[in-house]
Design an enzyme around this catalytic site. Structure first.
Site, short mmCIF file in Angstrom:
data_model
loop_
_atom_site.label_atom_id
_atom_site.label_comp_id
_atom_site.label_asym_id
_atom_site.label_seq_id
_atom_site.Cartn_x
_atom_site.Cartn_y
_atom_site.Cartn_z
N LYS A 1 90.72 -50.23 58.63
CA LYS A 1 91.80 -49.29 58.90
C LYS A 1 91.40 -48.26 59.94
O LYS A 1 90.22 -48.07 60.22
CB LYS A 1 92.18 -48.56 57.61
CG LYS A 1 91.04 -47.74 57.01
CD LYS A 1 91.50 -46.91 55.82
CE LYS A 1 90.36 -46.09 55.25
NZ LYS A 1 90.78 -45.16 54.20
N GLN B 1 106.32 -40.35 52.19
CA GLN B 1 105.62 -40.78 53.41
C GLN B 1 106.64 -41.27 54.43
O GLN B 1 107.71 -41.75 54.05
CB GLN B 1 104.66 -41.93 53.10
CG GLN B 1 103.53 -41.55 52.18
CD GLN B 1 102.61 -42.73 51.90
OE1 GLN B 1 103.08 -43.85 51.72
NE2 GLN B 1 101.33 -42.47 51.87
N HIS C 1 99.89 -51.68 56.85
CA HIS C 1 100.43 -50.45 56.26
C HIS C 1 100.26 -49.38 57.33
O HIS C 1 99.17 -49.29 57.91
CB HIS C 1 99.61 -49.99 55.05
CG HIS C 1 99.42 -51.04 54.00
ND1 HIS C 1 100.02 -50.95 52.77
CD2 HIS C 1 98.69 -52.17 53.98
CE1 HIS C 1 99.66 -51.98 52.03
NE2 HIS C 1 98.85 -52.74 52.73
N ARG D 1 102.24 -39.31 42.54
CA ARG D 1 100.87 -39.66 42.16
C ARG D 1 100.35 -38.57 41.25
O ARG D 1 100.47 -37.38 41.57
CB ARG D 1 99.96 -39.77 43.40
CG ARG D 1 100.35 -40.92 44.29
CD ARG D 1 99.38 -41.10 45.43
NE ARG D 1 99.95 -42.05 46.39
CZ ARG D 1 99.43 -42.32 47.57
NH1 ARG D 1 98.32 -41.71 47.96
NH2 ARG D 1 100.00 -43.19 48.38
N HIS E 1 105.80 -50.95 56.58
CA HIS E 1 104.96 -52.13 56.47
C HIS E 1 105.41 -53.14 57.49
O HIS E 1 106.60 -53.40 57.61
CB HIS E 1 105.00 -52.67 55.04
CG HIS E 1 104.38 -51.71 54.08
ND1 HIS E 1 105.12 -50.75 53.43
CD2 HIS E 1 103.09 -51.53 53.71
CE1 HIS E 1 104.30 -50.02 52.68
NE2 HIS E 1 103.07 -50.46 52.84
N ASP F 1 106.70 -44.01 55.78
CA ASP F 1 105.94 -45.23 55.54
C ASP F 1 106.56 -46.42 56.26
O ASP F 1 107.77 -46.43 56.51
CB ASP F 1 105.96 -45.50 54.03
CG ASP F 1 104.75 -46.28 53.57
OD1 ASP F 1 103.93 -46.67 54.43
OD2 ASP F 1 104.64 -46.51 52.36
N CYS G 1 104.27 -49.98 49.15
CA CYS G 1 103.94 -51.35 49.55
C CYS G 1 104.45 -52.42 48.59
O CYS G 1 105.12 -53.35 49.04
CB CYS G 1 102.46 -51.52 49.85
SG CYS G 1 101.39 -50.19 49.37
#
Length: 650
Positions: A477, A394, A523, A376, A398, A396, A347
RNA sequence: GCCGACGUAGCUCAGAUGGCAGAGCAACUGAUUCGUAAUCAGUAGGUCUCCGGUUCAAUUCCGGACGUCGGCUCCA
């Protein structure tokens, strides 16, 4: 003559009985001794009740026996009590805490110490406890219910030295309870809402599964407790069937199949980061390509951003304060300070990217898709297979949009996610998490945000669980959970609304009014992470992937080596079309090669003998043994391509 | 990170009270060229995870590290 009450049975029959009769007695007299013997618990006007409950008013009555799944839950709760009793008989001084029924079985948390240190149960002690618990079952002790005042309850548990129980009683009283219910069997008493079965004998058989550490109130600053996991069944046969099924499920474990099918490895030098073999990589790439097409065909753009960032970025995003422990810090060789970090999320880099240009309202929604690698620093004890790793990617994205665009963006996303999961046959459970106590933004904003998510779920007719207070501090979420082969739930997809990041990063767009406005960020991820998604798919397909995902889609096997040239030609034609095909030209028997192709779960095996060479044919066999008989190569190609092409991405 | 269990050949697993380390599969070599689930024979493979300690002697006992597994916590 005493008063009577009218009891309505599920089939609509109405029966009169003396007021104050117990459920059990009523069943015995008015329905039958057989049911009375089989009964575990009842519902009176829909509310769960013990069989000893008295019928004081007209009521609807439903009886549950071993045939009803609900009854098993009740007796497993009984089992938790029995285990706690067994532990306290064997190890006096051990304190009890709570013992709930869980999806598969139950657990009970104990506090036990020796010389001031927590004293875990050894495997040998577990065996003792299991034996004692089954003795308590055999003793056929009735469960009895009683009501006491909160004061008496506190006194009772203080006298027993049960400080955790006292704490729980205080909590319940603080919530407004006046009386508490106690359940006893033999000398052992616990307080508990119930209901419970009639006696310990109804439980059947208890099997203890494992012990582990847990914390009081799930808080690692509080006492270390000893948790015992167990399960119970009405009879030994059911237990054995369950154990067998469990063994079968473990054959689908992605860690096991990953080794057997040679998909990935781990090495102690990089714990929590997979080494993907060429086969595992093929699966990874197929999913990556499919997701890329889905994104590009659905209004996303794909971007790439750096992996390593100066801490300045994390200070703006808030990660430096709140997430630093989970980040891998990198020392700058000039300053000798940990000024850099590998990104744990995409992000912040996307927000920076957004800021490179001035945006018009006409640009929105702007959707950035990324498959970058993330790191992580997960706790060592948390790592496991591909479902919990330190390095992952991911799928991912946005989405930057105006607030009024949120409902349609969320609906589009959930629709896309549903199509992806449907294409691989995964069933999922959606969870809507709403405003937490600690949050930013006005209630009005939260109302609108939550309504947008709810509307999206309802417009797609999706069932979902509501998780009040579980949202992030910056927005609500929806998470999408899928179970693995041994029943553990994993979060894969997610969509989160974020009102905070645009503020922190000062993101703006120019509106129709020629003034600057804040966009909202969504997200979102569908696979969640490639690693976890692949783990779930391995287990879901038990390693037998559909042709489009299979690492090797076709194995070509010759009856004798003289057909090898033709086999290579077949392979080349398929490879030229982008498929993953191998010719097994090792000096083994044909039967052996076929066996290995089956063990490797290859979707199609093509057998080539003189007859096939002569007629330009192939003889396909499917994984599992279905012989499709010899057919022209072109005919096979048509059939194969239907299954081997990536699922639609429009 | 915390609690517990575990770590023997590439894989699955035996093993001994502390005294030369074992099998199947895989690999390699040779023979076999076979019509839909495993051809035959041979060879090689080990600091018993690593580092310390106890002992005449440690893969085995003790301590520590690392990793894996089951949980706790967190999350994709």
């Amino acid at each position: 003559m005493g008063a009577t009450v009218t009891i309505t049975l599920p089939n609509g029959d109405k029966k009169d009985a003396p007021k104050g009769i117990s459920v059990l007695e009523f069943v015995k007299q008015s329905i039958g001794a057989g049911l009375a013997k089989a009964a575990v618990f009842a519902r009176v006007n829909g509310a769960e009740a013990d069989l000893s409950r008295t019928l004081d008013d007209d009521a609807a009555l439903q009886i549950f026996t071993a045939k009803n799944p609900e009854a098993l839950e009740v007796t497993r709760h009984d089992a938790a009590h029995i285990v706690a009793d067994a532990v306290q008989r064997l190890f006096p001084g051990t304190q009890v805490t709570i013992g709930p029924v869980i999806e598969e079985g139950f657990y009970y948390d104990f506090y036990r110490e020796k010389d001031g240190k927590p004293a875990p149960f050894t495997p040998a002690e577990l065996e003792q406890i299991e034996k004692k618990a089954n003795e308590i079952i055999a003793a056929d002790l009735p469960f009895t219910r009683s009501e006491v005042s909160a004061d008496d309850a506190v006194k009772l548990f203080e006298k027993k030295g049960e400080k955790f129980k006292v704490e729980i009683v205080h909590d319940i009283v603080a919530k407004g309870a006046k009386t508490l219910t106690l359940y006893a069997h033999g000398d052992w008493v616990d307080f508990c809402l119930g209901p419970h079965g009639p006696s310990t004998a109804k439980v059947g058989v208890i099997k203890l599964l494992s012990s582990s550490g847990a914390y009081w109130r799930a808080d690692h600053t509080k006492e270390q407790l000893q948790r015992i996991y167990g399960i119970s069944f009405f009879d030994k046969k059911a237990l054995e069937a369950w154990l067998k099924q469990r063994e079968e499920a473990s054959k689908r474990d992605h860690r096991r199949l990953g080794r057997e099918l040679d998909l990935f490895h781990f090495h102690p030098f990089s714990p929590g980061a997979a080494f993907w073999t060429e086969k595992g990589t093929a699966i990874y790439q197929a999913l990556s390509n499919w997701m890329r097409s889905l994104a590009l065909n659905n209004g996303y753009v794909e971007i790439k951003t750096p992996l390593l960032y100066n801490k300045g970025l994390w200070e703006i995003s808030g990660h430096w304060g709140k997430y630093k422990e989970n980040m891998f810090l990198v020392e700058d060789s000039d300053t000798k300070e940990h000024d850099f970090s590998l990104k744990p999320m995409n992000c912040p880099s996307h927000h920076l990217f957004y800021g490179f240009k001035k945006h018009s309202y006409r640009d929105l929604p702007l959707r950035y898709h990324t498959q970058d690698v993330l790191h992580r620093n997960e706790a060592a004890g948390a790592l496991g297979g591909l479902t919990r790793v330190r390095q992952f990617a991911q799928d991912d994205a946005h989405i930057y949009c105006r607030e009024d665009q949120i409902p349609s963006e969320v609906a589009k996303f959930v629709g896309l996610l549903d199509r992806v999961y449907a294409a691989v046959g995964l069933t999922y459970r959606a969870k809507l998490s709403t405003r937490p106590p600690q949050r930013i933004g006005t209630d009005d904003l939260w109302d609108r945000a939550e309504a947008a998510l709810k509307t999206a779920l309802e417009s797609l007719k999706l069932e979902y669980d509501l998780k009040p207070g579980d949202g992030a501090f910056y927005g609500p979420k929806i998470d999408f959970d899928v179970s693995d082969s041994i029943g553990r739930k994993w979060q894969l997809g997610t969509v989160q609304l974020d009102y905070n990041a645009p503020e922190r990063f000062d993101l703006t767009y120019v509106g129709e009014d020629n003034k600057e406005h804040r966009p909202v960020v969504l997200h979102r991820a569908i696979y969640g992470s490639f690693e976890r998604f692949i783990a779930i798919l391995i287990e879901h397909f038990a390693g037998a992937f559909p042709a489009w995902l299979a690492p090797v889609q076709v194995t070509v096997i010759c009856v004798a080596d003289r057909q090898l040239e033709y086999a290579q030609k077949i392979r080349q034609q398929l490879v030229d079309k982008g498929y993953r095909v191998e010719v097994d030209d090792r000096g083994l028997s044909m039967q052996k090669k076929i066996a290995e192709a089956q063990v490797g779960k290859v979707p199609f095996t093509l057998v080539i003998g003189d007859r096939e060479v002569e007629n330009n044919q192939v003889a396909p066999r499917r994984y599992g043994g279905e012989d499709l008989k010899a057919m022209p190569f072109e005919q096979f190609l048509e059939l194969f391509e239907k299954e081997a092409k990536l699922p639609p991405s429009h």
